[in-house]
Design an enzyme around this catalytic site. Structure first.
Site, mmCIF file in Angstrom:
data_model
loop_
_atom_site.group_PDB
_atom_site.id
_atom_site.type_symbol
_atom_site.label_atom_id
_atom_site.label_comp_id
_atom_site.label_asym_id
_atom_site.label_seq_id
_atom_site.Cartn_x
_atom_site.Cartn_y
_atom_site.Cartn_z
ATOM 1 N N GLY A 314 0.843 -1.191 0.000
ATOM 2 C CA GLY A 314 0.000 0.000 0.000
ATOM 3 C C GLY A 314 0.876 1.237 0.000
ATOM 4 N N CYS A 390 -6.094 22.028 19.106
ATOM 5 C CA CYS A 390 -5.890 22.257 20.535
ATOM 6 C C CYS A 390 -5.344 20.999 21.177
ATOM 7 C CB CYS A 390 -7.197 22.677 21.182
ATOM 8 S SG CYS A 390 -7.547 24.379 20.804
#
Ligand SMILES: *Cc1c(COP(=O)(O)O)cnc(C)c1O
Length: 476
Positions: A314, A390
């Site tokens: 992949g 955050c």
């Protein structure tokens, strides 16, 4: 002022912090006369203007040529030993309809590991017989869908799943080919591998339990045992781990031959790529030769025929084809205390982060970066590229040297982001996922649309998305 004490050993200050390290970038990557990064013939500045940032750019020729090269490498390595090889593209690295078609064009088959990935492959027109279906807990509806669609092979992972498949195939009165996933006890990663009697992970049957699974399958009228499967890890550079695992697998394969023919042996994927200039993956031709040779030698030594070999790369096909473009928002020197005294690390904040590339936060993955909208003038400065989320672990590029004049408004390119970024993207902090744009021969087109904040609001059942008002508001 040296910031070297903050840099890891593998990272050295480059002579030119605008250079594009070979092997890390798509082959087409270059800088134009103005110093703008160009990928697939399209300037980064044009891509940012047209699609905004962040944007995931996929160099179509890079993906296609890596697919062809991989198929050729394994096919010719197998042919030299009088055998045959198949290559499946592991869709979990990044699957979209376009990418599935590129892989089919290159002569690859497709591996999927969920009903969703299966739906993409089928909708893209991949021949069902060229699809392999993985997973340690495939849902009954997923198995039914796969069997009904006629997928070529289902890779079975447990005795419970074998019984589920027995019931489904009997009810539908169709025969399904399966591979038995084996946990060979070998786990490999980059430069090393660990070989134990039993690897402590969720996938497959331990070597000692595989015979029982195969015996059960061979009793079933509608399930056909086609061979063993093993996947030993990811981002692997050498052949040693594959060789050890293949030797264990061929021994089991030989024992199972007593019960009938076994046409296939699938050795999985896991071939590594260069994320930074410190990475030195072997060419795929070398890996193919080494792995196929090891299996063929093992079969020769045992006097058994070489089964058709299958591989499932992949990352090594799509990873290097991807480059993510961000815009720099803030640049902030941070004084850091080190054993050698105080040093500056420059924090460069970009307009994306762990929502479009979770690999840093998830695996501590290392990446590299370069200015994309221009060449910087100043000497290299040690930077950490961080996202806008955050979360202090929201790191895109942990350690890199960029020109010291990096400044807000610059475009920043992070290479080798084609694999395991888009599929792992999230909406953390309600950040929309970026578009994916394929570039080739000087033109660009969207292959996966980006999200908008409206897309995100549309999922919030507490809002009336027709009016944009909170549910209940504005009534009566
Ligand atoms: C993840 C996976 C692959 C692909 O791994 P890469 O490291 O992307 O080559 C192949 N086969 C199986 C079974 C996998 O789980």
């Amino acid at each position: 002022m040296s910031s070297s004490a903050l840099a890891p050993e593998w990272l050295t200050s480059p002579a030119d912090p605008n250079d594009l390290a070979p092997g890390v970038w798509p082959a087409s990557a270059s800088r134009d006369a103005n110093g703008v990064l160009v990928i697939g013939g399209v300037p980064a500045t044009a891509l940012a203007r047209e699609y905004g940032t962040p944007v995931v750019v996929i160099d179509e020729d890079e993906a296609r040529s890596r697919a062809v090269r991989t198929r050729d490498a394994f096919a010719s390595a197998a042919a030299r030993r009088g055998g045959d090889a198949r290559v499946y593209y592991a869709g979990k690295a990044f699957l979209s309809a376009e990418i599935a078609r590129w892989m089919v064009d290159a002569g690859l088959r497709i591996d999927v590991c969920s009903g969703g990935e299966l739906a993409v492959a089928l909708a893209a027109g991949v021949a069902p017989s060229h699809i392999g279906f993985h997973g340690n807990n495939k849902q009954v509806w997923e198995l039914e869908r796969a069997v009904t669609a006629g997928v070529g092979t289902i890779i079975v992972d447990s005795l419970i799943e074998i019984e589920r498949l027995a019931a489904i195939t009997e009810r539908l009165d169709v025969t399904q080919s399966v591979l038995v996933r084996v946990n060979s006890g070998v786990h490999a990663e980059t430069h090393s591998f660990l070989a134990t009697a039993h690897e402590d992970q969720k996938f497959g049957f331990p070597l000692s339990a595989a015979e029982e699974a195969v015996a059960r399958i061979r009793e079933l009228p509608h399930v056909r045992f086609a061979g063993l499967h093993c996947h030993i890890g990811s981002q692997i550079f050498g052949v040693a781990g594959f060789r050890e695992s293949a030797s264990r697998l061929v021994e089991l394969h030989e024992r199972l031959l007593a019960g009938g023919e076994i046409p296939l042996l699938n050795l999985g994927g896991g071939f590594g790529i260069a994320y930074t200039r410190a990475d030195d993956p072997s060419p795929i031709e070398e890996l193919a030769e080494g792995i196929v040779g090891a299996v063929a030698d093992e079969c020769d030594a045992r006097g058994i025929p070489l089964p058709t070999l299958a591989f499932e790369p992949g990352r090594s096909i799509i990873g290097t084809a991807g480059v993510t473009l961000y815009e720099v928002g803030t640049v902030k020197p941070v004084r850091v205390q080190t054993p050698d005294g105080e040093r500056d690390r420059v924090y460069v904040s970009v307009d994306g982060g762990m929502s479009d590339n979770a690999r840093g936060a998830l695996y501590g993955a290392q990446y590299s970066a370069r200015l994309a909208s221009r060449e910087g003038m100043d000497a290299p400065a040690l930077v950490r590229v961080v996202g806008m989320h955050c979360e202090s672990g929201d790191i895109v590029v942990d350690h890199e040297y960029l020109p010291g004049d990096v400044t807000p408004g610059d475009l920043l390119a992070v290479p080798a982001t084609g694999a395991y970024t888009v599929p792992l993207a999230s909406n953390y902090n309600h950040v929309p996922r970026p578009p994916v744009v394929a570039v080739r021969g000087g033109s660009a087109r969207v292959i996966v649309r980006g999200e908008t904040i409206d897309d995100l609001l549309a999922r919030d059942a507490g809002l009336d998305t027709e009016t944009g008002l909170a549910a209940g508001e504005g009534e009566g």
